[in-house]
Design a protein around this motif. Structure first.
Motif, PDB file in Angstrom:
ATOM      1  N   ASP A 146      33.064 -19.506 -13.070  1.00  0.00           N
ATOM      2  CA  ASP A 146      33.395 -18.984 -11.512  1.00  0.00           C
ATOM      3  C   ASP A 146      33.077 -17.982 -11.470  1.00  0.00           C
ATOM      4  OD1 ASP A 146      35.287 -20.859 -10.927  1.00  0.00           O
ATOM      5  OD2 ASP A 146      36.627 -20.228 -12.221  1.00  0.00           O
ATOM      6  N   GLU A 147      32.496 -17.257 -12.133  1.00  0.00           N
ATOM      7  CA  GLU A 147      31.757 -15.207 -12.626  1.00  0.00           C
ATOM      8  C   GLU A 147      30.758 -15.360 -11.888  1.00  0.00           C
ATOM      9  OE1 GLU A 147      32.312 -13.581 -16.259  1.00  0.00           O
ATOM     10  OE2 GLU A 147      35.409 -14.127 -15.777  1.00  0.00           O
ATOM     11  N   ARG A 148      30.222 -16.379 -11.903  1.00  0.00           N
ATOM     12  CA  ARG A 148      28.482 -15.878 -11.496  1.00  0.00           C
ATOM     13  C   ARG A 148      28.399 -16.920  -9.467  1.00  0.00           C
ATOM     14  NH1 ARG A 148      24.005 -17.833 -14.481  1.00  0.00           N
ATOM     15  NH2 ARG A 148      24.402 -16.477 -17.029  1.00  0.00           N
ATOM     16  N   ILE A 149      27.614 -16.580  -9.008  1.00  0.00           N
ATOM     17  CA  ILE A 149      27.608 -16.837  -7.958  1.00  0.00           C
ATOM     18  C   ILE A 149      26.642 -17.957  -6.760  1.00  0.00           C
ATOM     19  CG2 ILE A 149      25.950 -15.237  -5.767  1.00  0.00           C
ATOM     20  CD1 ILE A 149      25.307 -12.962  -7.689  1.00  0.00           C
ATOM     21  N   ARG A 150      27.159 -17.943  -6.369  1.00  0.00           N
ATOM     22  CA  ARG A 150      27.078 -19.679  -5.663  1.00  0.00           C
ATOM     23  C   ARG A 150      25.897 -19.333  -4.686  1.00  0.00           C
ATOM     24  NH1 ARG A 150      30.332 -23.561  -3.940  1.00  0.00           N
ATOM     25  NH2 ARG A 150      32.180 -23.453  -4.038  1.00  0.00           N
ATOM     26  N   PRO A 151      24.634 -20.496  -5.193  1.00  0.00           N
ATOM     27  CA  PRO A 151      23.217 -20.315  -4.727  1.00  0.00           C
ATOM     28  C   PRO A 151      22.897 -20.265  -3.441  1.00  0.00           C
ATOM     29  CG  PRO A 151      24.087 -22.546  -6.126  1.00  0.00           C
ATOM     30  CD  PRO A 151      25.118 -21.483  -6.234  1.00  0.00           C
ATOM     31  N   GLU A 152      24.042 -21.172  -2.550  1.00  0.00           N
ATOM     32  CA  GLU A 152      23.833 -21.568  -1.478  1.00  0.00           C
ATOM     33  C   GLU A 152      24.086 -19.737  -0.247  1.00  0.00           C
ATOM     34  OE1 GLU A 152      26.012 -22.911  -3.377  1.00  0.00           O
ATOM     35  OE2 GLU A 152      26.562 -25.037  -2.595  1.00  0.00           O
ATOM     36  N   LEU A 153      24.689 -19.247  -0.774  1.00  0.00           N
ATOM     37  CA  LEU A 153      25.458 -17.664  -0.959  1.00  0.00           C
ATOM     38  C   LEU A 153      24.105 -16.873  -0.716  1.00  0.00           C
ATOM     39  CD1 LEU A 153      27.463 -15.249  -0.055  1.00  0.00           C
ATOM     40  CD2 LEU A 153      27.850 -15.535  -2.753  1.00  0.00           C
ATOM     41  N   VAL A 154      23.043 -17.403  -1.246  1.00  0.00           N
ATOM     42  CA  VAL A 154      21.915 -16.305  -2.005  1.00  0.00           C
ATOM     43  C   VAL A 154      20.896 -16.867  -1.057  1.00  0.00           C
ATOM     44  CG1 VAL A 154      19.945 -15.683  -3.121  1.00  0.00           C
ATOM     45  CG2 VAL A 154      22.657 -16.425  -4.365  1.00  0.00           C
ATOM     46  N   ALA A 155      20.301 -17.836  -1.055  1.00  0.00           N
ATOM     47  CA  ALA A 155      19.671 -18.406  -0.023  1.00  0.00           C
ATOM     48  C   ALA A 155      20.124 -18.457   1.849  1.00  0.00           C
ATOM     49  CB  ALA A 155      19.632 -20.278   0.088  1.00  0.00           C
ATOM     50  N   ALA A 156      21.539 -18.249   2.159  1.00  0.00           N
ATOM     51  CA  ALA A 156      21.522 -17.934   3.489  1.00  0.00           C
ATOM     52  C   ALA A 156      21.323 -16.717   3.844  1.00  0.00           C
ATOM     53  CB  ALA A 156      23.112 -18.201   3.301  1.00  0.00           C
ATOM     54  N   ALA A 157      21.083 -16.122   2.594  1.00  0.00           N
ATOM     55  CA  ALA A 157      20.948 -14.121   2.344  1.00  0.00           C
ATOM     56  C   ALA A 157      19.434 -13.772   3.223  1.00  0.00           C
ATOM     57  CB  ALA A 157      21.665 -13.491   1.802  1.00  0.00           C
ATOM     58  N   VAL A 158      18.809 -14.657   2.374  1.00  0.00           N
ATOM     59  CA  VAL A 158      17.335 -14.649   2.193  1.00  0.00           C
ATOM     60  C   VAL A 158      16.856 -14.690   3.905  1.00  0.00           C
ATOM     61  CG1 VAL A 158      15.020 -15.654   1.695  1.00  0.00           C
ATOM     62  CG2 VAL A 158      17.197 -14.389  -0.092  1.00  0.00           C
ATOM     63  N   ASP A 159      17.715 -16.332   4.468  1.00  0.00           N
ATOM     64  CA  ASP A 159      17.012 -16.715   5.511  1.00  0.00           C
ATOM     65  C   ASP A 159      17.136 -15.346   6.873  1.00  0.00           C
ATOM     66  OD1 ASP A 159      16.430 -18.635   7.878  1.00  0.00           O
ATOM     67  OD2 ASP A 159      18.709 -18.996   8.216  1.00  0.00           O
ATOM     68  N   ARG A 160      19.124 -14.916   6.633  1.00  0.00           N
ATOM     69  CA  ARG A 160      18.996 -13.456   7.033  1.00  0.00           C
ATOM     70  C   ARG A 160      18.197 -12.620   7.625  1.00  0.00           C
ATOM     71  NH1 ARG A 160      23.763 -14.367   5.925  1.00  0.00           N
ATOM     72  NH2 ARG A 160      23.910 -13.165   3.625  1.00  0.00           N
ATOM     73  N   HIS A 161      17.626 -12.006   6.204  1.00  0.00           N
ATOM     74  CA  HIS A 161      17.042 -11.193   6.153  1.00  0.00           C
ATOM     75  C   HIS A 161      15.403 -11.470   5.855  1.00  0.00           C
ATOM     76  CE1 HIS A 161      20.484  -8.521   5.939  1.00  0.00           C
ATOM     77  NE2 HIS A 161      20.979  -9.589   5.034  1.00  0.00           N
ATOM     78  N   ALA A 162      14.557 -12.254   6.036  1.00  0.00           N
ATOM     79  CA  ALA A 162      13.108 -12.600   5.801  1.00  0.00           C
ATOM     80  C   ALA A 162      13.163 -12.518   7.221  1.00  0.00           C
ATOM     81  CB  ALA A 162      13.551 -13.541   5.527  1.00  0.00           C
ATOM     82  N   ALA A 163      11.751 -12.030   7.773  1.00  0.00           N
ATOM     83  CA  ALA A 163      11.058 -12.325   8.525  1.00  0.00           C
ATOM     84  C   ALA A 163      10.951 -13.628   9.006  1.00  0.00           C
ATOM     85  CB  ALA A 163       9.792 -11.397   8.713  1.00  0.00           C
ATOM     86  N   ASP A 164      10.747 -13.405   9.831  1.00  0.00           N
ATOM     87  CA  ASP A 164      10.337 -15.070  11.394  1.00  0.00           C
ATOM     88  C   ASP A 164       8.768 -14.990  11.268  1.00  0.00           C
ATOM     89  OD1 ASP A 164      12.871 -14.854  12.166  1.00  0.00           O
ATOM     90  OD2 ASP A 164      11.997 -13.959  14.207  1.00  0.00           O
ATOM     91  N   ASP A 165       8.127 -14.465  10.054  1.00  0.00           N
ATOM     92  CA  ASP A 165       6.901 -14.659  10.230  1.00  0.00           C
ATOM     93  C   ASP A 165       6.675 -15.258   8.974  1.00  0.00           C
ATOM     94  OD1 ASP A 165       6.369 -12.158   9.609  1.00  0.00           O
ATOM     95  OD2 ASP A 165       3.950 -12.142  10.574  1.00  0.00           O
ATOM     96  N   ALA A 166       7.554 -14.924   8.107  1.00  0.00           N
ATOM     97  CA  ALA A 166       7.166 -15.186   6.411  1.00  0.00           C
ATOM     98  C   ALA A 166       6.902 -15.951   6.174  1.00  0.00           C
ATOM     99  CB  ALA A 166       9.039 -14.855   5.876  1.00  0.00           C
ATOM    100  N   ILE A 167       6.047 -16.537   5.108  1.00  0.00           N
ATOM    101  CA  ILE A 167       5.691 -17.635   4.461  1.00  0.00           C
ATOM    102  C   ILE A 167       7.006 -17.704   2.404  1.00  0.00           C
ATOM    103  CG2 ILE A 167       3.993 -18.646   2.776  1.00  0.00           C
ATOM    104  CD1 ILE A 167       1.574 -16.690   4.157  1.00  0.00           C
ATOM    105  N   PHE A 168       7.012 -18.586   2.620  1.00  0.00           N
ATOM    106  CA  PHE A 168       8.087 -19.332   1.713  1.00  0.00           C
ATOM    107  C   PHE A 168       7.553 -20.512   0.639  1.00  0.00           C
ATOM    108  CE2 PHE A 168      10.718 -18.268   5.047  1.00  0.00           C
ATOM    109  CZ  PHE A 168      11.353 -17.154   4.701  1.00  0.00           C
ATOM    110  N   THR A 169       7.723 -19.656   0.054  1.00  0.00           N
ATOM    111  CA  THR A 169       7.183 -20.392  -1.520  1.00  0.00           C
ATOM    112  C   THR A 169       8.269 -20.934  -2.537  1.00  0.00           C
ATOM    113  OG1 THR A 169       7.163 -19.619  -3.154  1.00  0.00           O
ATOM    114  CG2 THR A 169       5.156 -19.619  -1.824  1.00  0.00           C
TER     115      THR A 169
END
Ligand SMILES: Cc1ncc(C[n+]2csc(CCOP(=O)(O)OP(=O)(O)O)c2C)c(N)n1
Length: 574
Positions: free
Chosen positions: A369-392
């Motif tokens: 319960d004290e740890r963070i949901r991974p979905e929250l992290v992925a969604a934040a990356v989606d919001r803040h990453a550039a529109d031309d980012a390369i993801f691995t």
């Protein structure tokens, strides 16, 4: 008079190769010396040759051109293997330059001697040891052409006394063949496929990366047939954005809309995909398959009509022969289910979303319960990453979160070890991507297991000024294996990882390190990382019990999970 090594490096430079990745040593010293003197080629010295091969595989996949790595005699060459298999299975043209003991010692079980031609026989489309200068420049040309034309790995092995040998005066650098003519499909096969589709009822498309270059045609096909479009993970790039027909992925990373689209169709049309999870494909449908490689036809599901050829040419030929559908209920239903599911997923990205227990019994030893949901992290990356980012993305649960929460909008790109399924790919592939263009944002989704496997190459990011953005899903677990065990009713065993504070490790190495332990800090941390000009690692403590529900969880999976949780509870030291 050029030496063997000079001719090799000059030929690669002429062709447009701008980097060589590897570890220096003995037999390859003449090659590294030639690189040192060749202005057009940058040497990227890594800490583990596997990272070099993954980086080269990434570069080849991103550019469709030749990428190069190096491993010296024996163990140096052996270390390349896993990354080279990644290249092979991703159809990526990679040249590996490998060392060998001097010619006079070959065959005597000499110190460090391994038979490279045998070692690499399975992974390479071309694999030869240079034993005489008379073989040059021919062998260089063959190696490069084989990698480029057969979309695979070529291995050129240089014994210790060969790299520095002189070649005849005026030996010209080699020119590689770069043409890739498109394969034209057979008109009769196209006609037969069109008839089957016209005579059939509702249609669902399963589209893979083989159709990425035919975006307009695939969208026209879906529109004309009113067909929902299931995308393979690799087809997210280029096909997911602004696509009113897509319903997400299938397989373990899938969702209920893809299951519905498959089940309720009469005709399944596969376009440029070798999607291997046959258990998720529907049965009893009329199946039409369009694929560049004849060998792919029918190997995942029985096929009624095959069209072998380039996806764009095949679709251009097929489209005028198809009747447009006015009945659009099948498409609309699948899209509705997809939208409802997507809205439901958004709950998980709220830092204040009340966590529900995932099993009816929860192990108490580490309080998820004290740890963070991974979905929250992925969604934040989606919001803040550039529109031309390369993801691995690493093989493991991080790929699930990326698939569901990162949209491939704009000119975003995506690579992973999607065919080999190796761990530890995301960070070195990101280094390779960064090496192509240090001004373009590159974001790696790393598992904590994956990252720590090749962690030494964090140093490469600093040494060679590769500004990667590494996001670590630090669940203290080999999470995907934990899930595999629990789904079949086994208690979790051997999956716990005793991790250091990766952010502090990163700082010690010279990257920017950010540790996130509170869900409310995720957004700011990710925003800071994406804006950071240099290499950065964000270590997010994520919940190890977060499960990714498959599109249609089976009763056995649910039962297995319950049994596993019960056993873990009973065996728990608390
Ligand atoms: C080189 C290699 N070793 C083992 C495996 C088997 N395997 C697949 S996923 C996985 C766990 C990955 O753990 P982690 O990187 O921490 O990611 P998570 O699933 O926890 O997100 C393992 C051991 C593999 N695919 N590749």
């Amino acid at each position: 008079m050029p030496t063997v090594a000079e001719l090799l490096i000059e030929s690669l430079a002429e062709h447009g190769v701008r980097q060589v990745w590897g570890v220096v040593g003995d037999a390859l010293n003449p090659v590294t010396d030639a690189i040192r003197r060749e202005e057009r080629v940058e040497w990227i010295g890594v800490r583990h040759e596997e990272a070099a091969a993954f980086a080269a595989s990434a570069q080849a996949q991103l550019t469709d051109g030749l990428a190069v790595c190096m491993g010296t005699v024996g163990p140096g060459a052996i270390h390349l293997l896993n990354g080279l298999y990644d290249a092979k299975k991703s159809h990526a043209p990679v040249l590996a330059i490998c060392g060998q003991v001097p010619r006079e010692d070959m065959g005597s079980d000499f110190f460090q001697e391994v038979d490279n031609d045998v070692l690499f026989a399975d992974v390479a489309v071309f694999c030869q040891t240079v034993t005489d200068v008379e073989q040059l420049p021919g062998l260089i040309e063959e190696a490069g052409n084989a990698a480029l034309r057969e979309r695979g790995v070529a291995v050129l092995t240089l014994p210790g006394d060969v790299g520095g040998l002189d070649l005849p005066k005026k030996t010209a650098p080699v020119r590689f063949v770069t043409q890739q003519p498109a394969l034209v499909p057979d008109p009769d096969a196209v006609r037969a496929a069109a008839e089957a589709i016209n005579e059939g009822g509702s249609v669902t498309l399963l589209v893979g990366m083989g159709a990425r270059h035919a975006r307009t045609e695939v969208l026209d096909l879906a529109d004309k047939l009113a067909a929902p479009m299931v995308l393979s993970l690799k087809a997210k790039e280029g096909l997911e954005h602004e696509n009113p027909f897509e319903v997400g992925q299938s397989g373990l990373i899938g969702n209920p809309a893809t299951a519905l689209a498959f089940e309720s169709c009469d005709v399944l049309v596969l376009v440029g995909t070798d999607f291997p999870y046959t258990g998720f494909l529907p049965t009893g449908k009329t199946v039409v398959q369009l694929d560049l490689r004849g060998a792919h036809v029918g190997r995942r599901t029985p096929v009624d009509h095959a069209v072998v050829g380039d996806a764009r040419l095949a679709l251009e030929a097929l489209l005028p022969l198809l009747d447009a559908r006015s009945e659009r209920g099948h498409l609309e239903h699948a899209r509705e289910v997809y939208e409802v599911w997507q809205r439901g997923q958004q709950h998980f990205t709220d830092p204040d979303y009340e966590r529900k227990p995932v099993g009816f019994l929860r192990r108490k030893v580490d309080n998820p319960d004290e740890r963070i949901r991974p979905e929250l992290v992925a969604a934040a990356v989606d919001r803040h990453a550039a529109d031309d980012a390369i993801f691995t993305t690493d093989t493991g649960m991080s790929t699930v979160w990326l698939s569901r929460f990162v949209r491939m909008r704009g000119s975003r790109r995506l690579i992973g070890s999607f065919n080999l399924g190796s761990m530890a790919n995301a960070m070195p592939q990101a280094l390779g991507a960064c090496g192509l263009d240090r001004t373009r944002q590159v974001v790696a989704f790393c598992g904590d297991g994956g990252l720590s496997m090749l962690m030494g190459d964090l140093i490469t990011a600093v040494t060679h000024e590769l500004p990667v953005k590494l996001v670590v899903f630090d669940n203290g677990r080999l999470g995907m294996v934990k899930l595999e065990m629990e789904q079949v009713g086994l208690p979790e065993f051997g999956t716990v990882l005793h991790n250091p504070d990766f952010a502090r490790v990163a700082e010690a190495i010279g990257l920017r390190g950010i540790r996130v332990e509170d869900p409310h800090d995720v957004d700011a941390a990710i925003a800071e990382a994406m804006a950071h000009p240099g290499p950065v690692l964000v270590d997010v403590l994520t919940n190890p019990d977060e499960i990714a529900l498959p599109p249609k969880p089976t009763l056995e999976q649910g039962w297995g999970f319950a049994i596993a949780k019960m056993r873990e509870f009973v065996d728990s030291p608390e």
